[in-house]
Scaffold this motif. Structure first.
Motif, PDB file in Angstrom:
ATOM      1  N   ARG A  44       0.946  -1.268   0.144  1.00 12.46           N
ATOM      2  CA  ARG A  44      -0.216  -0.055  -0.061  1.00 12.46           C
ATOM      3  C   ARG A  44       0.620   1.206   0.162  1.00 12.46           C
ATOM      4  NH1 ARG A  44      -3.064   1.549   3.530  1.00 12.46           N
ATOM      5  NH2 ARG A  44      -4.282   2.268   2.824  1.00 12.46           N
ATOM      6  N   GLU A  45       1.906   1.564   0.917  1.00 15.80           N
ATOM      7  CA  GLU A  45       3.018   2.263   1.298  1.00 15.80           C
ATOM      8  C   GLU A  45       3.495   2.613  -0.653  1.00 15.80           C
ATOM      9  OE1 GLU A  45       6.287   3.809   3.621  1.00 15.80           O
ATOM     10  OE2 GLU A  45       5.370   2.847   4.723  1.00 15.80           O
ATOM     11  N   GLN A  46       4.506   1.535  -0.933  1.00 12.66           N
ATOM     12  CA  GLN A  46       4.323   1.724  -2.658  1.00 12.66           C
ATOM     13  C   GLN A  46       3.434   2.501  -3.226  1.00 12.66           C
ATOM     14  OE1 GLN A  46       8.385   0.307  -3.377  1.00 12.66           O
ATOM     15  NE2 GLN A  46       7.620   1.280  -4.935  1.00 12.66           N
ATOM     16  N   LEU A  47       2.477   1.538  -3.590  1.00 10.65           N
ATOM     17  CA  LEU A  47       1.771   2.517  -4.358  1.00 10.65           C
ATOM     18  C   LEU A  47       1.195   3.444  -4.355  1.00 10.65           C
ATOM     19  CD1 LEU A  47       0.195  -1.675  -5.575  1.00 10.65           C
ATOM     20  CD2 LEU A  47       1.893  -0.127  -6.251  1.00 10.65           C
ATOM     21  N   SER A  48       1.058   3.845  -2.987  1.00 14.79           N
ATOM     22  CA  SER A  48       0.617   5.559  -2.095  1.00 14.79           C
ATOM     23  C   SER A  48       0.481   6.729  -3.552  1.00 14.79           C
ATOM     24  CB  SER A  48       0.400   5.673  -1.631  1.00 14.79           C
ATOM     25  OG  SER A  48       2.647   5.895  -0.826  1.00 14.79           O
ATOM     26  N   LYS A  49       1.466   6.180  -4.161  1.00 10.74           N
ATOM     27  CA  LYS A  49       1.405   7.479  -5.186  1.00 10.74           C
ATOM     28  C   LYS A  49       1.662   7.164  -6.927  1.00 10.74           C
ATOM     29  CE  LYS A  49       3.536  10.758  -2.135  1.00 10.74           C
ATOM     30  NZ  LYS A  49       4.520  12.421  -1.781  1.00 10.74           N
ATOM     31  N   VAL A  50       2.032   5.768  -7.090  1.00 15.93           N
ATOM     32  CA  VAL A  50       1.647   5.310  -8.196  1.00 15.93           C
ATOM     33  C   VAL A  50       0.537   4.709  -9.248  1.00 15.93           C
ATOM     34  CG1 VAL A  50       3.235   3.270  -9.666  1.00 15.93           C
ATOM     35  CG2 VAL A  50       4.029   4.152  -7.560  1.00 15.93           C
ATOM     36  N   GLY A  51       0.365   5.334 -10.362  1.00 19.09           N
ATOM     37  CA  GLY A  51      -0.177   4.786 -10.985  1.00 19.09           C
ATOM     38  C   GLY A  51      -0.684   3.472 -12.002  1.00 19.09           C
ATOM     39  N   GLY A  52      -1.689   3.867 -12.395  1.00 17.92           N
ATOM     40  CA  GLY A  52      -1.828   2.380 -13.653  1.00 17.92           C
ATOM     41  C   GLY A  52      -3.021   1.242 -12.782  1.00 17.92           C
ATOM     42  N   ARG A  53      -3.192   0.449 -14.018  1.00 18.93           N
ATOM     43  CA  ARG A  53      -4.588  -0.626 -13.298  1.00 18.93           C
ATOM     44  C   ARG A  53      -4.424  -1.411 -12.689  1.00 18.93           C
ATOM     45  NH1 ARG A  53      -5.849  -5.334 -14.841  1.00 18.93           N
ATOM     46  NH2 ARG A  53      -8.002  -6.533 -14.793  1.00 18.93           N
ATOM     47  N   ASN A  54      -3.295  -1.905 -13.067  1.00 20.11           N
ATOM     48  CA  ASN A  54      -2.889  -3.281 -11.993  1.00 20.11           C
ATOM     49  C   ASN A  54      -2.105  -2.171 -10.804  1.00 20.11           C
ATOM     50  OD1 ASN A  54      -3.052  -4.878 -13.885  1.00 20.11           O
ATOM     51  ND2 ASN A  54      -1.183  -5.331 -14.137  1.00 20.11           N
ATOM     52  N   ALA A  55      -2.113  -1.219  -9.967  1.00 30.58           N
ATOM     53  CA  ALA A  55      -1.269  -0.986  -9.104  1.00 30.58           C
ATOM     54  C   ALA A  55      -2.663  -0.135  -8.552  1.00 30.58           C
ATOM     55  CB  ALA A  55      -0.255   0.305  -9.503  1.00 30.58           C
ATOM     56  N   PHE A  56      -3.240   0.173  -9.308  1.00 31.64           N
ATOM     57  CA  PHE A  56      -4.541   0.302  -8.711  1.00 31.64           C
ATOM     58  C   PHE A  56      -4.922  -0.917  -8.121  1.00 31.64           C
ATOM     59  CE2 PHE A  56      -9.137   0.625  -9.027  1.00 31.64           C
ATOM     60  CZ  PHE A  56      -9.719   1.784  -8.261  1.00 31.64           C
ATOM     61  N   THR A  57      -5.531  -1.700  -8.957  1.00 34.75           N
ATOM     62  CA  THR A  57      -6.318  -2.982  -8.157  1.00 34.75           C
ATOM     63  C   THR A  57      -5.544  -3.584  -6.823  1.00 34.75           C
ATOM     64  OG1 THR A  57      -6.638  -3.441 -10.187  1.00 34.75           O
ATOM     65  CG2 THR A  57      -7.183  -5.648  -8.854  1.00 34.75           C
ATOM     66  N   ALA A  58      -4.231  -3.585  -6.941  1.00 31.62           N
ATOM     67  CA  ALA A  58      -3.129  -4.265  -6.254  1.00 31.62           C
ATOM     68  C   ALA A  58      -3.202  -3.554  -4.689  1.00 31.62           C
ATOM     69  CB  ALA A  58      -1.868  -3.872  -6.604  1.00 31.62           C
ATOM     70  N   ARG A  59      -3.413  -1.879  -4.869  1.00 32.91           N
ATOM     71  CA  ARG A  59      -3.320  -1.262  -3.693  1.00 32.91           C
ATOM     72  C   ARG A  59      -4.457  -1.836  -2.923  1.00 32.91           C
ATOM     73  NH1 ARG A  59      -4.083   3.768  -0.729  1.00 32.91           N
ATOM     74  NH2 ARG A  59      -2.628   4.261   0.156  1.00 32.91           N
ATOM     75  N   GLN A  60      -5.953  -1.409  -4.013  1.00 30.45           N
ATOM     76  CA  GLN A  60      -7.458  -2.051  -3.252  1.00 30.45           C
ATOM     77  C   GLN A  60      -7.477  -2.866  -2.636  1.00 30.45           C
ATOM     78  OE1 GLN A  60     -11.220  -0.452  -5.758  1.00 30.45           O
ATOM     79  NE2 GLN A  60     -11.171  -2.345  -5.997  1.00 30.45           N
ATOM     80  N   ASP A  61      -6.378  -4.002  -3.569  1.00 23.61           N
ATOM     81  CA  ASP A  61      -6.568  -5.665  -2.699  1.00 23.61           C
ATOM     82  C   ASP A  61      -6.074  -5.732  -1.267  1.00 23.61           C
ATOM     83  OD1 ASP A  61      -7.951  -6.218  -5.245  1.00 23.61           O
ATOM     84  OD2 ASP A  61      -6.559  -6.830  -5.958  1.00 23.61           O
ATOM     85  N   ALA A  62      -4.517  -4.944  -1.283  1.00 22.69           N
ATOM     86  CA  ALA A  62      -3.949  -5.102  -0.233  1.00 22.69           C
ATOM     87  C   ALA A  62      -4.738  -4.437   1.074  1.00 22.69           C
ATOM     88  CB  ALA A  62      -2.971  -4.640  -0.458  1.00 22.69           C
ATOM     89  N   THR A  63      -5.758  -3.423   0.968  1.00 30.55           N
ATOM     90  CA  THR A  63      -6.465  -2.580   1.960  1.00 30.55           C
ATOM     91  C   THR A  63      -8.033  -3.802   2.087  1.00 30.55           C
ATOM     92  OG1 THR A  63      -5.959  -0.200   0.947  1.00 30.55           O
ATOM     93  CG2 THR A  63      -7.933  -0.503   2.468  1.00 30.55           C
ATOM     94  N   ALA A  64      -8.122  -4.546   0.894  1.00 31.42           N
ATOM     95  CA  ALA A  64      -9.111  -4.929   1.694  1.00 31.42           C
ATOM     96  C   ALA A  64      -8.852  -6.578   2.206  1.00 31.42           C
ATOM     97  CB  ALA A  64     -10.291  -5.737   0.459  1.00 31.42           C
TER      98      ALA A  64
END
Length: 1601
Positions: free
Chosen positions: A1211-1231
């Motif tokens: 989540r921290e790594q992807l907090s300022k990164v865009g893109g579809r897979n980054a968004f999905t992974a951060r959302q899935d990590a949060t979930a």
């Protein structure tokens, strides 16, 4: 000043660094650690922070292996320890930044890391120790977290470094006291007494107080980034990519998404659909794929806001204009537009960011979009800047507002070209309509913030202001859409005749920013320890008061002037200064540039001034911002030599007073251009003034007496003018004032443009060189612009070029256009750009000027001037070069060559012989045939005519290239295929032609035809006589495409064979592509054992990374990432060693890169870094899945704790990164984190993790679909704490009621979906069932035959009530017949046919025949019968019309399955008329078909399903057509009797309706819901009603006007 070294003299009695070196401080810290706890920091195996991290992570296994409660507490302690370690790294890094001023001892990292390691290095479990560590280091890590800011600051002031070191020293001592406390054996007493660790008398409490004290001291002098740019922050890549809004080609991901969206997504069903929709919107609007999908703000706005000092802008909130603009019930007399204006560097951008942030924090349906026009748009001739900004703002709103997201997603279904328009007012109005923001009755308020319009070209400013003040926003969307525009004062003086701009609300920043400037002054003085803690009425206090009061008064609201004034004052205060000297400085006017430029001028030699003036010409007068590389090449053109020192170093260290660097682009500092031009005008007449009589010559004299030369030249002069003729022998002397220290830094626009034009011709006249290639494209592209400016300046000003200079330009133009030599020599530059129509027209006008062309070849001149069009005149050679290179050869890129041809064709439609002066509003556009679907016959015919080719010479290559252009322009596949077909019909079509045909077929979905033509392409390419001769990589590419087609067709064996051949390519990129393709194919093989052997073969060997590591990185970036990684896990699961190997490969793929000292230059490297960050974040999430679900982690660490850590890191790594897979992974990590915390609390019946869950919920910007918000509400609800549950979920319910209260029926489905999910998590399942009953699709026949009073329109003489009775009666009869004939609701088509047959049977035979024949009946014979049948016939018509309009391909809402098939593939089942679904009552948006639910509840039954948990409960959702469904148009709802567990299964809940179910209106149900949740529904309705009333009133007023 930034980077200023501290004075050596003590300040406030404190010792300077030269007196107390760092080595002594840290040596003393090490000794004190040993004296406190007896442990030496100079011993041990800890070499750095990584060793400490490993020690902390491993410590949990050895300490509390049997006590679950203590183990959990130790995990918590370990977490804060790891956080402390993370921030400690940042702290050491911050201290290292000023090592040039304050050397950092090498032992710093060793001492701090060893100290922390001792805290966690315990040999055995100690009861209560985890609580103690948590208590101490929770506060420590929280305090240290503030140092994250230093990761984004390039230069930390040395004044802060002393405080940072002292904070770290105190940290070391704290660790010593904690170790000592453990040694004392007091942990048992700690647990028994339940007293705080700080109650002990060991000295820990005192040291904690000391830690707080030094931390506060650090904060007191902390130089955070200020409004006046006191400390400049590094603009990170996320900011660059958010501001660079550019329309470009679709990437491979985009093409895949377009194919995906063609499957017909019907609604926003779940998170996967939301991601698809946002990606579709993003791509259609031209937003870069790196922009985040999961935020409601922009990184640009956040960075600007973070640079503001605390307390900045407090005056804004009390400003009358702001309060009127944001008033909830803004009257129609109050403008929708707020102007924030001021001079340069007055803080407009900061004010805009502060307002944006405040609006983002408002509750309810308030949405904000912010766009800052960067400095790079100032000179760019981009006609789409405003359009791009508007599209990006629409994307921002779509991220936050689900209703806009839904509607905009549907609008994007037309394809990626949906929103491509040129930027004029009419197209912007049309674009705004298509963006569907601020629809009538939506109940939402939208704020659009346009900042930095001073960076827009003048025409674009007018376009923007006309749009925002036009009828679309001021009339149709008034009240719902409010606009803020920030720019310079004079941009809003309405010289452009902008309607309604005089009525706009206004904030003049320079009149109000005095308090903010005083904050900057206070901060600057505090940072340097000057005039601090002064005594009342002392001279120091009076001096401070005068500085704070007078400086803002002297700078006219300019922060740049304030900074210059502050520098002078601080410089003065650094000496022993008398008060009167300070008063003198404070009383004088402050210029931002005068002092600095004069100081710079005195410091430079003659050659350096000349070099700087040359550089300023390019920087200040180029048409677009220039990069360092371009300017390096330009300076080589000037000097002919390469500099040994980089231009970046020279600018930063020598010319920083006038130039600045931003993201590798060079700009003049604010106001420098205007100041230098003003100085030039006042110091002397311009060198090109028409009224200045001069005779200029340059004479080189070697070894001749000056007096002798003078006499000789005197004799040459005519006797009549001797008295007026003087020689100045010192004028050119190297020792003269002009060429000495008094050489002037000046700029002259005419001279600058002439210099650039001269350099351009010099460049074109020579062969391309490596040293000048970077500037070549600019010179070719903008040569017409600079020539046009020369012409314009001579017309507008009283200046002109000399006759020789003008003649030289004409001769150079003749040399350029007389033949094709130069175009061919510099084809690489011409092929990358093109000229605009107006620029070609300006060149034509220039060639009509006798002063320009008087010395060129007469025959050529006459031909150019008499040509009917420039394309038949001076452009003829260039036109032929382009057309031949495009259509007769393959030497020109299709996109740019086609752009040239488009412009040439437009030139032919204009006449330049006697050009009228077009107004900006009547700017001509491209021919209509070229705007959308191109008329390729016309393009072909025009090119054929230019080359004078007969039809017989239009060969296969001609049509093949036309087809390539059509494909690149996004034309319809049918058009592309037709052109390729023409090419194939000609003699000897190339293999490229077959490849293009295959690609077009594949995009159209014709896989067989695509494969057949690609095989033909490969066959022809492998022939010896293949033309063009393919390279080895071309053959490999054809095989890879065939592999892609085979895989799409399901022939995985063929795909694997083709990809395997591709792995032998010599091109690394092709090898990577082939490896990934082969992996996809092998994972689809039925032979899993063989797949396991393959995966084992590519695992990293000892000492090597192996193929697996790189393949995993590619998987992380692939569109099918989720399916691929789960498939890998599923296949590897039975083999423990393979699974461990995969996890180790993941670990290697996520290892932090070794930092490089010399970070390379350009954006490619930055882009690679950005992609690497996204890949690492995605794979960290995958590692967490492996640890949590498959219990496999690297080095055998405890898997659950490891998974939680990895998901947090992801989540921290992807907090300022865009893109579809980054968004999905951060959302899935949060979930995943939220689900773990939820389940842990439910299993243990406690609330230990509620704070972590609440923090996740607070950080989650998606209020509609946040799992963390949902789980937080569910955990409270399940524990019976309803009030806390409502507090967590009320935001969702309120948003849903707002949506349901608007006047847009299309939004109701979204509103009922949101409220049903919230009610399920609140465990109010009866009300949730009511919302679901409105969402599901009713039986089509029953829904179609349901009539309301307002649905009927009676004919003359008919009674509406009687007609309604008749229609209702006939509808009931029809439904009864359908139920009896086709009782199965799954057979919807048959039920509809039965209804049609029955209705047809009721129509009288003669009337039926009449209707079919169209013949009128005899009024004489049938008058009485018609009178009897009128009402019943009319009723039949209503029913038949309704039945005939049924479309069974659509349903009003769709539920899709979130499960996985046994082999790991995503389940594609949807709720339909045959299949029931199960909705999780705990998760926010998880639905399953019966098969996937069974697999979920039995984890070993196949692929693991991460989307939910086997311990949850699910609500059974009946198939569509069930009697419970009423549809969105229903006015009433039924209340279920109960919701209870299914027979024999307590985890599946069923809705029981029973007989005589209570029925209420939908409005009454919503009112009951609002009352229970304490939501003022009436207030929401009134707000919507006020908007509608206001809009209607304004609309009526406009009509009257």
């Amino acid at each position: 000043m930034r980077g200023q070294q501290l004075p050596e003299t003590p300040v406030d009695g404190k010792m300077s660094w030269k007196v107390s070196p760092m080595e002594g401080i840290w040596a003393e810290a090490a000794r004190e650690f040993e004296s406190i706890c007896g442990k030496s920091l100079q011993k041990g195996d800890v070499k750095g922070f990584d060793d400490v991290q490993r020690k902390i992570e491993e410590s949990s296994m050895a300490t509390y292996s049997t006590d679950a409660g203590q183990q959990e507490k130790w995990q918590k302690a370990k977490g804060v320890g790891l956080k402390s370690l993370q921030y400690l790294k940042m702290l050491v890094g911050a201290a290292s930044q000023a090592s040039s001023f304050i050397p950092v001892p090498g032992a710093v990292a060793s001492i701090t890391s060893n100290a922390l390691c001792f805290v966690f290095d315990i040999p055995a479990a100690i009861q209560g120790y985890g609580d103690a560590v948590d208590e101490v280091f929770s506060e420590v890590s929280s305090a240290l977290s503030q140092f994250q800011i230093y990761t984004s600051i390039d230069h930390v002031n040395p004044a802060l470094i002393e405080k940072i070191h002292l904070v770290m020293v105190s940290f070391v001592k704290l660790c010593a006291h904690v170790v000592k406390y453990r040694q004392g054996g007091k942990w048992e007493r700690f647990v028994q007494r339940t007293k705080s660790i700080f109650d002990d008398d060991s000295g820990l409490s005192s040291e904690m107080a000391e830690f707080r004290r030094v931390l506060q001291q650090q904060r007191d002098v902390e130089g955070t980034v200020t409004l006046a740019v006191v400390v400049e922050t590094r603009q990170d890549l996320a900011l660059l990519l958010e501001q660079a809004i550019a329309l470009g080609k679709a990437t491979e991901e985009t093409n895949q998404m377009v194919l995906e969206t063609q499957k017909g997504v019907l609604a926003l069903k779940d998170d996967a659909d939301r991601i698809k929709t946002l990606v579709k919107i993003r791509d259609a609007l031209g937003v870069p794929p790196t922009v985040r999908l999961d935020t409601v703000t922009t990184q640009t706005c956040t960075n600007i806001y973070d640079r503001c000092l605390y307390g900045t802008g407090l005056w804004i909130w009390e400003h009358n204009a702001y309060m009127a603009w944001t008033a909830p019930n803004k009257g129609k007399s109050v403008s929708h537009m707020l102007i924030v204006s001021g001079p340069p560097s007055s803080g407009k951008t900061s004010v805009s960011a502060l307002i944006t942030k405040r609006l983002e924090e408002q509750k309810g349906r308030t949405y904000v979009a912010h766009y800052f026009f960067p400095a790079s748009t100032k000179k760019a001739d981009d006609e789409n800047s405003v359009q791009s900004a508007l599209k990006y703002m629409a994307f921002q709103i779509a991220r936050a507002d689900a209703t806009v997201q839904k509607n905009l997603g549907k609008a994007c279904d037309a394809g990626p070209g949906t929103f491509r328009r040129s930027a004029n007012l009419e197209s912007l109005d049309s674009l705004w309509t298509e963006l569907r923001i601020g629809a009538l009755g939506s109940g939402a308020t939208y704020y659009l913030v346009f900042d930095g319009i001073e960076n827009l070209p003048g025409k674009q400013v007018k376009v923007l202001l006309n749009f925002v003040s036009g009828s679309k926003l001021s009339g149709e969307s008034a009240g719902r859409v409010r606009v803020l525009v920030a720019g310079l004062d004079d941009q809003f003086e309405n010289k452009l005749g902008i309607p309604r701009i005089d009525d706009a609300l206004r904030i003049r920043v320079a009149e109000h920013n005095g308090p903010d400037m005083r904050l900057v002054i206070d901060e600057a003085l505090a940072k340097r320890g000057m005039l601090q803690h002064t005594k009342p009425d002392s001279d120091q206090q009076k001096a401070r008061d005068r500085i704070v009061q007078k400086l803002p008064q002297n700078v006219n609201g300019s922060y740049s002037r304030l900074q210059f004034g502050l520098d002078d004052v601080i410089r003065l205060l650094s000496t022993r200064t008398a008060a009167r000297e300070l008063d003198r400085v404070l009383d004088q006017s402050i210029s931002s540039h005068e002092t600095a430029i004069k100081n710079l001028q005195r410091s430079l030699t003659v050659d350096e001034v000349s070099e700087l003036n040359e550089l300023l010409k390019w920087v200040l007068f180029s048409s677009e911002p220039m990069t360092l590389n371009e300017l390096e090449a330009a300076m080589f053109l000037y000097s002919g030599t390469e500099s040994l020192v980089s231009l970046q170093y020279i600018i930063e260290n020598k010319y920083s007073a006038v130039l600045k660097l931003e993201d590798r682009y060079v700009y003049g500092k604010d106001g420098v251009k205007e100041y230098l031009q003003k100085e030039k005008a006042t110091s002397e007449k311009p060198p090109h003034s028409k009224d200045r009589a001069t005779i200029s010559m340059t004479i080189t004299i070697n070894n001749v007496d000056q007096e002798l030369c003078g006499h000789f030249l005197w004799d040459l002069a005519h006797k009549a003018i001797r008295d007026k003729f003087k020689f100045d022998f010192d004028a050119a002397s190297p020792n003269s004032a002009l060429h000495g220290r008094q050489a002037a830094i000046t700029v002259d626009e005419l001279e600058a443009h002439h210099t650039i034009v001269t350099r351009a011709f010099e460049y074109l006249d020579r062969e391309p060189k490596e040293q000048t290639k970077e500037v070549g494209e600019y010179l070719v592209c903008w040569l017409p612009y600079h020539l046009g400016r020369l012409r314009q300046l001579q017309e507008d000003d009283d200046r002109e070029l000399t006759p020789n200079e003008q003649s030289e330009i004409g001769q150079n133009l003749h040399k350029l256009f007389r033949d094709q030599q130069i175009f061919k020599r510099h084809r690489a530059c011409f092929a990358k750009t093109w000229w605009l129509v107006d620029e070609m027209g300006d060149l034509q006008k220039l060639l009509m000027d006798s002063a320009i062309v008087r010395r060129v070849d007469r025959e050529w001149r006459q031909a150019v001037q008499q040509a009917v069009s420039p394309t038949r005149g001076y452009l003829r050679e260039l036109v032929e070069v382009v057309i031949r290179g495009l259509l007769r050869e393959r030497s020109w890129d299709v996109d740019n060559a086609y752009n040239w041809i488009l412009k040439f064709m437009e030139v032919d439609d204009k006449k330049f012989q006697q050009p009228p002066e077009p107004s900006e509003d009547s700017k001509p556009t491209a021919p209509s045939s070229l705007m959308n679907e191109t008329d390729w016959d016309r393009v072909s015919g025009w090119c054929q005519k230019i080359l004078a080719l007969p039809d017989s010479e239009l060969d296969s290559l001609w049509y093949e290239r036309l087809a390539e252009i059509a494909a690149s322009q996004g034309n319809r596949p049918g058009t592309i295929l037709l052109l390729y077909q023409r090419a194939l019909e000609k003699e000897s079509p190339s293999w490229l032609c077959y490849r293009g045909m295959a690609t077009a077929y594949f995009r159209e979905g014709h896989g067989e035809e695509a494969t057949a033509h690609m095989e033909l392409a490969l066959k022809r390419a492998e022939r010896d006589d293949a033309m063009p001769k393919p390279q080895a990589k071309d053959i490999v590419e054809l095989r890879l495409l065939l592999g892609q087609y085979a895989f799409a067709a399901g022939d995985v064996q063929k795909a694997a064979d083709l990809y395997l051949v591709g792995t032998e390519s010599e091109d690394p990129q092709q090898v990577s592509q082939a490896q990934l393709g082969y992996l996809k194919a092998r994972l689809s093989f039925p032979d899993e054992e063989g797949t396991r052997r393959y995966l084992t073969s590519i695992l990293p060997a000892e000492g090597t990374e192996g193929e697996m590591v790189e393949i995993l990185k590619m998987v992380a970036n692939d569109y099918d990432h989720d399916d691929l990684i789960l498939k890998i896990f599923t296949v590897a699961k039975p083999d423990t060693s393979l699974m461990t190997g995969v996890v180790r490969a993941l670990e290697a793929a996520t290892a932090l890169p070794v930092p490089k000292e010399d970070r390379a230059v350009a954006g490619t490297v930055e882009g690679n870094i950005f992609a690497a960050e996204a890949i690492r974040g995605v794979l960290l999430y995958d590692r967490g899945v492996a640890a949590y679900t498959y219990k496999v982690s690297a080095d055998g660490t405890e898997p659950v704790g490891e998974a939680l850590r990895l998901w947090g890191d992801s989540r921290e790594q992807l907090s300022k990164v865009g893109g579809r897979n980054a968004f999905t992974a951060r959302q899935d990590a949060t979930a995943a984190l939220a689900q773990h915390y939820f389940q842990s609390m439910m299993d243990g019946n406690h609330l230990d993790h509620v704070d972590k869950l609440a923090k996740l919920a607070e950080e989650d910007s998606n209020i509609f679909r946040s799992d963390s918000v949902g789980f937080l509400g569910a955990v409270y609800a399940l524990r019976g704490e309803k009030e806390q549950a409502r507090a967590a979920l009320s935001g969702r319910v309120r948003q849903a009621l707002q949506i349901l209260s608007d006047d847009i029926p299309q939004n109701d489905a979204l509103g009922f979906t949101v409220v049903s999910k919230a009610l399920q998590q609140y465990q109010d399942l009866r009300k949730a069932a009511v919302a679901i009953s409105l969402l599901g699709q009713p039986d089509y026949v029953k829904q179609a035959l349901k009539f309301e009073h307002e649905d009927l329109v009676p004919k003359d003489g008919e009674s509406k009530e009687q007609l309604l009775d008749m229609v209702t009666k006939l509808a009931q009869e029809t439904i009864q017949v359908v139920e009896s004939q086709v009782p199965d609701t799954t057979q919807q088509a048959q039920r509809i046919d039965a209804a049609k047959v029955y209705l047809e049977s009721l129509v009288p035979t003669d009337q039926h025949n009449q209707a079919e024949s169209g013949a009128p009946s005899s009024s004489d014979n049938n008058h009485e019968a018609e009178g009897q049948q009128t009402e019943i016939t009319h009723a039949y018509e209503f029913l038949r019309s309704r039945i005939s309009q049924i479309d069974i391909s659509t349903v009003q809402w769709v539920w899709t399955c979130d499960g996985r098939t046994p082999d790991g593939k995503r389940c594609e089942n949807e709720l339909d008329f045959k299949r029931e679904f199960y909705h999780c009552t705990f998760c926010s948006n998880r639905d399953f078909c019966s098969n996937c639910l069974a697999r979920l509840r039995v984890p070993d039954s196949g692929a693991v399903i991460m989307a939910c948990s086997a311990k949850h409960r699910w609500l059974r959702i009946p198939p569509h057509g069930d009697s419970m469904y009423l549809g969105l148009t229903s006015r009433t709802v039924r209340l279920p009797k109960e919701v209870q567990p299914a027979t024999g299964d307590n985890c599946v809940l069923e809705i029981g309706w029973g007989e005589n179910t209570e029925e209420v209106t939908v409005d009454a149900w919503k009112e009951t819901l609002a009352k229970e949740w304490e939501i003022p529904l009436e207030e929401i309705k009134n707000e919507t009603a006020r908007q509608v009333t206001s809009e209607e009133s304004e609309s009526d007023g406009e009509k009257k006007d």
